[in-house]
Design a protein around this motif. Sequence first.
Motif, short mmCIF file in Angstrom:
data_model
loop_
_atom_site.label_atom_id
_atom_site.label_comp_id
_atom_site.label_asym_id
_atom_site.label_seq_id
_atom_site.Cartn_x
_atom_site.Cartn_y
_atom_site.Cartn_z
N LEU A 9 56.88 -7.53 20.06
CA LEU A 9 55.42 -7.54 20.09
C LEU A 9 54.89 -6.58 19.03
O LEU A 9 55.42 -5.48 18.87
CB LEU A 9 54.91 -7.13 21.48
N PRO A 10 53.85 -6.96 18.31
CA PRO A 10 53.34 -6.10 17.24
C PRO A 10 52.85 -4.75 17.74
O PRO A 10 52.31 -4.65 18.85
CB PRO A 10 52.17 -6.90 16.65
N TYR A 11 53.04 -3.73 16.90
CA TYR A 11 52.53 -2.39 17.18
C TYR A 11 51.09 -2.31 16.67
O TYR A 11 50.79 -2.74 15.55
CB TYR A 11 53.38 -1.33 16.47
N ARG A 12 50.22 -1.73 17.48
CA ARG A 12 48.85 -1.44 17.04
C ARG A 12 48.39 -0.19 17.76
O ARG A 12 48.51 -0.10 18.99
CB ARG A 12 47.91 -2.60 17.34
N GLU A 13 47.90 0.80 17.01
CA GLU A 13 47.40 2.02 17.64
C GLU A 13 46.30 1.66 18.62
O GLU A 13 45.44 0.83 18.33
CB GLU A 13 46.87 3.00 16.59
N LEU A 14 46.36 2.25 19.79
CA LEU A 14 45.48 1.99 20.92
C LEU A 14 45.64 0.57 21.48
O LEU A 14 44.81 0.11 22.24
CB LEU A 14 44.01 2.26 20.58
N GLY A 15 46.73 -0.09 21.11
CA GLY A 15 46.99 -1.43 21.61
C GLY A 15 47.33 -1.40 23.09
O GLY A 15 48.21 -0.65 23.52
N ARG A 16 46.63 -2.20 23.85
CA ARG A 16 46.86 -2.28 25.29
C ARG A 16 47.24 -3.69 25.73
O ARG A 16 47.23 -4.01 26.90
CB ARG A 16 45.61 -1.81 26.06
N GLY A 17 47.59 -4.53 24.74
CA GLY A 17 48.11 -5.85 25.04
C GLY A 17 47.02 -6.86 25.29
O GLY A 17 45.85 -6.55 25.27
N PRO A 18 47.40 -8.08 25.53
CA PRO A 18 48.79 -8.53 25.60
C PRO A 18 49.40 -8.87 24.24
O PRO A 18 50.60 -9.05 24.15
CB PRO A 18 48.72 -9.77 26.49
N GLU A 19 48.58 -8.93 23.18
CA GLU A 19 49.13 -9.33 21.88
C GLU A 19 49.82 -8.20 21.14
O GLU A 19 50.79 -8.44 20.41
CB GLU A 19 48.01 -9.89 20.97
N CYS A 98 57.28 0.86 18.62
CA CYS A 98 57.66 1.77 17.55
C CYS A 98 56.78 1.54 16.32
O CYS A 98 56.88 0.49 15.67
CB CYS A 98 59.13 1.56 17.20
N GLY A 99 55.93 2.51 16.02
CA GLY A 99 55.05 2.39 14.86
C GLY A 99 55.81 2.31 13.56
O GLY A 99 55.40 1.61 12.64
N ASP A 100 56.94 3.01 13.45
CA ASP A 100 57.75 2.98 12.23
C ASP A 100 58.30 1.59 11.94
O ASP A 100 58.40 1.18 10.79
CB ASP A 100 58.91 3.98 12.31
N VAL A 101 58.68 0.87 12.98
CA VAL A 101 59.24 -0.47 12.85
C VAL A 101 58.12 -1.52 12.83
O VAL A 101 58.26 -2.57 12.23
CB VAL A 101 60.24 -0.76 14.00
N GLY A 102 57.01 -1.20 13.51
CA GLY A 102 55.88 -2.11 13.55
C GLY A 102 55.90 -3.10 14.69
O GLY A 102 55.10 -4.03 14.73
N GLU A 103 56.81 -2.87 15.66
CA GLU A 103 56.89 -3.76 16.82
C GLU A 103 57.64 -3.07 17.95
O GLU A 103 58.19 -1.99 17.78
CB GLU A 103 57.57 -5.07 16.45
N SER A 104 57.66 -3.73 19.10
CA SER A 104 58.39 -3.19 20.24
C SER A 104 59.87 -3.54 20.10
O SER A 104 60.22 -4.64 19.66
CB SER A 104 57.83 -3.76 21.55
N VAL A 105 60.72 -2.58 20.46
CA VAL A 105 62.16 -2.72 20.29
C VAL A 105 62.90 -2.11 21.48
O VAL A 105 62.37 -1.27 22.19
CB VAL A 105 62.66 -2.05 18.98
N ILE A 106 64.15 -2.52 21.64
CA ILE A 106 65.07 -1.87 22.57
C ILE A 106 65.97 -0.98 21.73
O ILE A 106 66.49 -1.41 20.71
CB ILE A 106 65.89 -2.90 23.37
N GLU A 107 66.12 0.25 22.18
CA GLU A 107 66.89 1.23 21.41
C GLU A 107 67.65 2.15 22.35
O GLU A 107 67.20 2.42 23.47
CB GLU A 107 65.91 2.03 20.55
N ASP A 108 68.77 2.66 21.90
CA ASP A 108 69.56 3.64 22.64
C ASP A 108 68.90 5.00 22.44
O ASP A 108 68.80 5.47 21.31
CB ASP A 108 71.00 3.66 22.12
N PHE A 109 68.44 5.62 23.52
CA PHE A 109 67.78 6.92 23.41
C PHE A 109 68.75 8.09 23.60
O PHE A 109 68.36 9.24 23.48
CB PHE A 109 66.60 7.04 24.38
N GLN A 110 70.01 7.80 23.87
CA GLN A 110 71.00 8.85 24.10
C GLN A 110 71.77 9.24 22.84
O GLN A 110 72.58 10.16 22.87
CB GLN A 110 72.01 8.40 25.17
N THR A 111 71.53 8.54 21.73
CA THR A 111 72.24 8.85 20.49
C THR A 111 71.25 8.97 19.34
O THR A 111 70.10 8.53 19.43
CB THR A 111 73.27 7.75 20.14
N GLY A 112 71.72 9.53 18.25
CA GLY A 112 70.94 9.59 17.02
C GLY A 112 69.67 10.42 17.12
O GLY A 112 69.56 11.33 17.93
N ALA A 113 68.73 10.07 16.28
CA ALA A 113 67.49 10.83 16.16
C ALA A 113 66.71 10.86 17.47
O ALA A 113 66.10 11.87 17.82
CB ALA A 113 66.62 10.25 15.06
#
Length: 126
Positions: A9-19, A98-113
């Motif tokens: 789903l696209p990232y938009r600041e203050l985005g509350r969906g559903p788009e 994720c604003g850096d990617v520009g969309e919603s993503v699944i990511e491992d939060f236990q590793t990396g940055a």
Amino acid sequence: MWSDRWVGLPYRELGRGPEAFDCLGLFLALQRVRHGRVLFDPLCSMTEAARARLADQVRPDWRKVQVAEEGAALLFRVRGLELHVGYALNKRQMLHACGDVGESVIEDFQTGAMSRRLEGIYVYGR
């Protein structure tokens, strides 16, 4: 998996969906859809929320834990401020806008940055 429809789903600041969503908008939507919780929405940018220390205002409704479970709030620091929230899918993965990617993503939060920026894991309720 249920989360598939929330990925990309696209990232938009203050985005509350559903788009389109920002990180808080996606987190709030998932809490509502998955857990029936209607949580406080400050309707401001994450930067404004950090400056106003809104995380401290809602933190009493959440309990800090060591291990994530589905629905836990994952709070991350950006530039030293608590500016990003993700929705825990399990002990390792999160769904977040994720604003850096520009969309919603699944990511491992236990590793990396992400693991280095993790401030805490919180579950709803005291």
